[in-house]
Design a protein around this motif. Sequence first.
Motif, PDB file in Angstrom:
ATOM      1  N   ASN A 155      -0.001  26.235-135.230  1.00 10.03           N
ATOM      2  CA  ASN A 155      -1.353  25.683-135.281  1.00 10.03           C
ATOM      3  C   ASN A 155      -1.611  24.625-134.229  1.00 10.03           C
ATOM      4  O   ASN A 155      -0.697  23.944-133.763  1.00 10.03           O
ATOM      5  CB  ASN A 155      -1.596  25.082-136.670  1.00 10.03           C
ATOM      6  N   ALA A 156      -2.906  24.497-133.916  1.00 11.90           N
ATOM      7  CA  ALA A 156      -3.346  23.427-133.024  1.00 11.90           C
ATOM      8  C   ALA A 156      -3.443  22.131-133.818  1.00 11.90           C
ATOM      9  O   ALA A 156      -3.408  22.134-135.052  1.00 11.90           O
ATOM     10  CB  ALA A 156      -4.695  23.786-132.434  1.00 11.90           C
ATOM     11  N   PHE A 157      -3.605  21.032-133.091  1.00 15.81           N
ATOM     12  CA  PHE A 157      -3.597  19.724-133.751  1.00 15.81           C
ATOM     13  C   PHE A 157      -4.912  19.398-134.460  1.00 15.81           C
ATOM     14  O   PHE A 157      -4.974  18.514-135.296  1.00 15.81           O
ATOM     15  CB  PHE A 157      -3.310  18.621-132.717  1.00 15.81           C
ATOM     16  N   LYS A 181       3.987  26.273-138.794  1.00 15.87           N
ATOM     17  CA  LYS A 181       4.436  25.297-137.803  1.00 15.87           C
ATOM     18  C   LYS A 181       3.200  24.547-137.303  1.00 15.87           C
ATOM     19  O   LYS A 181       2.418  25.070-136.504  1.00 15.87           O
ATOM     20  CB  LYS A 181       5.152  26.000-136.632  1.00 15.87           C
ATOM     21  N   ALA A 183       0.973  21.540-135.326  1.00 16.08           N
ATOM     22  CA  ALA A 183       1.119  20.797-134.069  1.00 16.08           C
ATOM     23  C   ALA A 183       1.744  19.446-134.387  1.00 16.08           C
ATOM     24  O   ALA A 183       1.415  18.825-135.405  1.00 16.08           O
ATOM     25  CB  ALA A 183      -0.245  20.613-133.424  1.00 16.08           C
ATOM     26  N   SER A 184       2.619  18.992-133.513  1.00 18.01           N
ATOM     27  CA  SER A 184       3.349  17.750-133.801  1.00 18.01           C
ATOM     28  C   SER A 184       2.404  16.573-134.008  1.00 18.01           C
ATOM     29  O   SER A 184       2.610  15.744-134.900  1.00 18.01           O
ATOM     30  CB  SER A 184       4.329  17.442-132.659  1.00 18.01           C
ATOM     31  N   THR A 231      -2.786  29.298-132.557  1.00 18.31           N
ATOM     32  CA  THR A 231      -3.979  28.596-132.069  1.00 18.31           C
ATOM     33  C   THR A 231      -3.503  27.450-131.200  1.00 18.31           C
ATOM     34  O   THR A 231      -2.657  26.662-131.620  1.00 18.31           O
ATOM     35  CB  THR A 231      -4.800  28.021-133.239  1.00 18.31           C
ATOM     36  N   GLY A 232      -4.044  27.364-129.997  1.00 17.28           N
ATOM     37  CA  GLY A 232      -3.638  26.274-129.107  1.00 17.28           C
ATOM     38  C   GLY A 232      -4.048  26.554-127.687  1.00 17.28           C
ATOM     39  O   GLY A 232      -5.055  27.224-127.440  1.00 17.28           O
ATOM     40  N   SER A 233      -3.239  26.088-126.754  1.00 20.25           N
ATOM     41  CA  SER A 233      -3.640  26.169-125.347  1.00 20.25           C
ATOM     42  C   SER A 233      -3.334  27.532-124.749  1.00 20.25           C
ATOM     43  O   SER A 233      -2.446  28.261-125.208  1.00 20.25           O
ATOM     44  CB  SER A 233      -2.916  25.087-124.552  1.00 20.25           C
ATOM     45  N   THR A 236       0.406  27.825-123.640  1.00 20.08           N
ATOM     46  CA  THR A 236       1.388  28.209-124.666  1.00 20.08           C
ATOM     47  C   THR A 236       1.197  29.674-125.050  1.00 20.08           C
ATOM     48  O   THR A 236       2.184  30.392-125.268  1.00 20.08           O
ATOM     49  CB  THR A 236       1.256  27.300-125.911  1.00 20.08           C
ATOM     50  N   THR A 257      -7.350  30.695-128.187  1.00 21.69           N
ATOM     51  CA  THR A 257      -7.111  29.609-127.221  1.00 21.69           C
ATOM     52  C   THR A 257      -8.410  28.877-126.928  1.00 21.69           C
ATOM     53  O   THR A 257      -9.316  28.878-127.738  1.00 21.69           O
ATOM     54  CB  THR A 257      -6.466  30.147-125.926  1.00 21.69           C
ATOM     55  N   ASP A 258      -8.469  28.273-125.744  1.00 21.04           N
ATOM     56  CA  ASP A 258      -9.626  27.419-125.494  1.00 21.04           C
ATOM     57  C   ASP A 258     -10.883  28.242-125.233  1.00 21.04           C
ATOM     58  O   ASP A 258     -10.827  29.433-124.985  1.00 21.04           O
ATOM     59  CB  ASP A 258      -9.355  26.446-124.349  1.00 21.04           C
ATOM     60  N   CYS A 295     -12.550  23.843-131.584  1.00 20.37           N
ATOM     61  CA  CYS A 295     -12.469  24.933-130.614  1.00 20.37           C
ATOM     62  C   CYS A 295     -13.824  25.610-130.452  1.00 20.37           C
ATOM     63  O   CYS A 295     -14.070  26.285-129.466  1.00 20.37           O
ATOM     64  CB  CYS A 295     -11.417  25.942-131.051  1.00 20.37           C
ATOM     65  N   GLU A 398     -12.244  22.768-119.662  1.00 19.75           N
ATOM     66  CA  GLU A 398     -12.551  22.407-121.040  1.00 19.75           C
ATOM     67  C   GLU A 398     -12.019  21.003-121.314  1.00 19.75           C
ATOM     68  O   GLU A 398     -10.814  20.774-121.283  1.00 19.75           O
ATOM     69  CB  GLU A 398     -11.906  23.387-122.025  1.00 19.75           C
TER      70      GLU A 398
END
Length: 680
Positions: A155-157, A181, A183-184, A231-233, A236, A257-258, A295, A398
């Motif tokens: 996942n995205a943050f 998992k 995002a940190s 979901t993310g960049s 990645t 993504t974006d 997003c 973006e």
Amino acid sequence: MQTLGSFVEDSWWFSTDPGQPVLDATTGEEVARLATRGLPTEAMVRFARDVGGPALRALGFQDRGALLGALGAYLSEHVDTLHDASAVAGATARDAWFDVEGGIGVLYSYASLAKRSLPEGNVLRDGEVERLDRGGRFAGRHIFVPRRGVEVQINAFNFPVWGPLEKLAPALLAGMPTIIKPASQTAPVTHRLVQLIIDSGLLPPGALQLVAGGAEDLLDHLGPQDTIAFTGSAATAELLRSHPSVRTRGTHLTVETDSLNASILGPDAVPGTNEFDLYVSQLVDELTIKAGQRCTAIRRALVPASLVGPVVEAATERLSAVTVGDPRRPDVVMGPLASLAQRAEVRARIDELARAADVVVGGDLDDVLGADPERGAFVAPTLLVARDADRDEPHRIEAFGPVATVLGYQDPQHAAKLAARGAGSLVASVVSADARVVDELVMELAPWHGRILVLDATSAPASTGHGSPLPRLLHGGPGRAGGGEELGGMRAVTRHLARTAVQGTPSVLGRIAAQWVPGAPRHLGEHPFRKPTSALQLGDAISAGPRIVTADDIAAFAALSGDHFYAHTNPEAAAANPLFGGIVAHGYLVVSLAAGLFVDPEPGPVLANYGVDNLRFLTPVRPGDALSVTLTAKEITPRAGMPYDEVRWDAEVTRDGDGAIVARYDVLTMVARTWPLEAD
Ligand code: NDP
């Protein structure tokens, strides 16, 4: 500082590594540490496949749907704790509402979808039976069954609660265990969510595991029955697409993504119209909700060139009322970004955009409410105006924060071309009351966008807004947006299932998919209306007839119903009708006569007839034709919590003599489970 545990093989696991700190987005203070070095990733995947999968499949669609509903109810009782955790990641109460209540809403939506549209057990039929020979001995049908793997969601943050839940709901319903998992940057929020889910005790062991930190070599253990939902960049995503599990071992990958989402103001929506005001207020909302870290947020505001000035003026006025500061304060409209790293990223992107656009709102934040503007990840709401709408930068860069660029277009075709320069986006909106503009833009935008919102004064009071994905509608977009599809009601469930075409006799197909299939044996004996569902078998049938249809019947039915259509009442006009060539019986007369043949009139377990499906009149019925009917128990759908079930009957009306099928349809009834009905 406490290191967050990962949830592994049904218990909490902690690394001995000191790990990486996670900071409060507002104060910059350390709130937790993340460490996953040494995580037993292979064992996690095995546990999900060997323990979680079988436990979920033992439940069936209906029970899993009920489980989602129970989980939604449990989390609803704990929204406060999730809101508190969200504030640490910079979310105001409004931001957290989208994330937390929005995520719980997805659980409820899939629970209700299960009730409405899914069967018991683990076989979901896909389409109708295909006859494959003339004699009716060989047929085929498509079915969906649960995959035997695990879904790893990455996942995205920006949505630490909604993100995991929107992926978890359809996977669980489909019978697939999940490893989350997060995002940190915002892992503590997801960690709290998973703690709650585990504490609820609702999920069977292995259905859910958590990686709180880096993924280590988790993906190396995935195979052809597993899925990755990312979901993310874009960077990645590129790594994942070339991962050996995906490239050579057949692991299924979904990517979000974006996305440089556009919102288009119609030329009709000049200042003073409702649509103009709606456009500006939506633009400002999208800029400030979650500090623009959605997003689906509007990145490009496409407005007629002549309206750039008025739009900027109106948006500037509204943005001046946006207070920035500590998200825990009720007087704050917009909090910080999720982390200082994100702030550095967004600042760099604004600088890049500024090469092609003028910043008209934004700049340094000297003061924020209740926080230090440098220690917290604050960015001012930022509005730019493109110097040339056709330049590359606004369509390529973006800035994932409270940032949008206004671009002036010449005509709607130009607007559509500019929107497509985003190379594929999650969503576009068109704000206009001009039907011609709306229809043209929707057709042009559709190939480039996963969702299109058309907003005008009529839809506005009920509209869910540009940036809100809905569980029942698709979330995803082509091209740059990743090409993935999430949500969309049943679509997300079937994406977690395996489809296969089964061929065999009608009996085989009927057994596999729990549905009597034409051509399979029928059991003619005791009238099936005398049997409660506890005794009724699929294939139990009644054949009845003949009933001769007379000219008097047709005339009487016309008089009774008031349906004097010429084909039933006027011999000359009916003779000229190329399909009939003479008087024919009303279709509803045929259906009524059929009911008169198959109904058992005495009180019994059949409680109600509540409709027909798929009714087709296939052969005209003329005065003198003799009709027979066969009614066969086709499908039994349990009604949880009720003393009755739904029984679907195959009805086939034929003409005696040549056996032509006159009408075919499904009759739907409610039938008591026991008879006499057992008192509670
Ligand atoms: P990243 O791609 O860096 O991170 C997304 C997720 O991928 C995180 O959970 C991250 O974990 C994980 N990840 C990163 N590298 C790997 C790897 N090699 N193997 C497995 N997992 C990995 O994106 P960001 O979160 O930094 O967001 C950046 C951009 O993503 C935004 O600026 C925006 O453009 C886009 N975005 C798109 C969204 C959408 O829905 N379309 C939503 C949110 C963001 P970790 O955090 O531990 O590194």
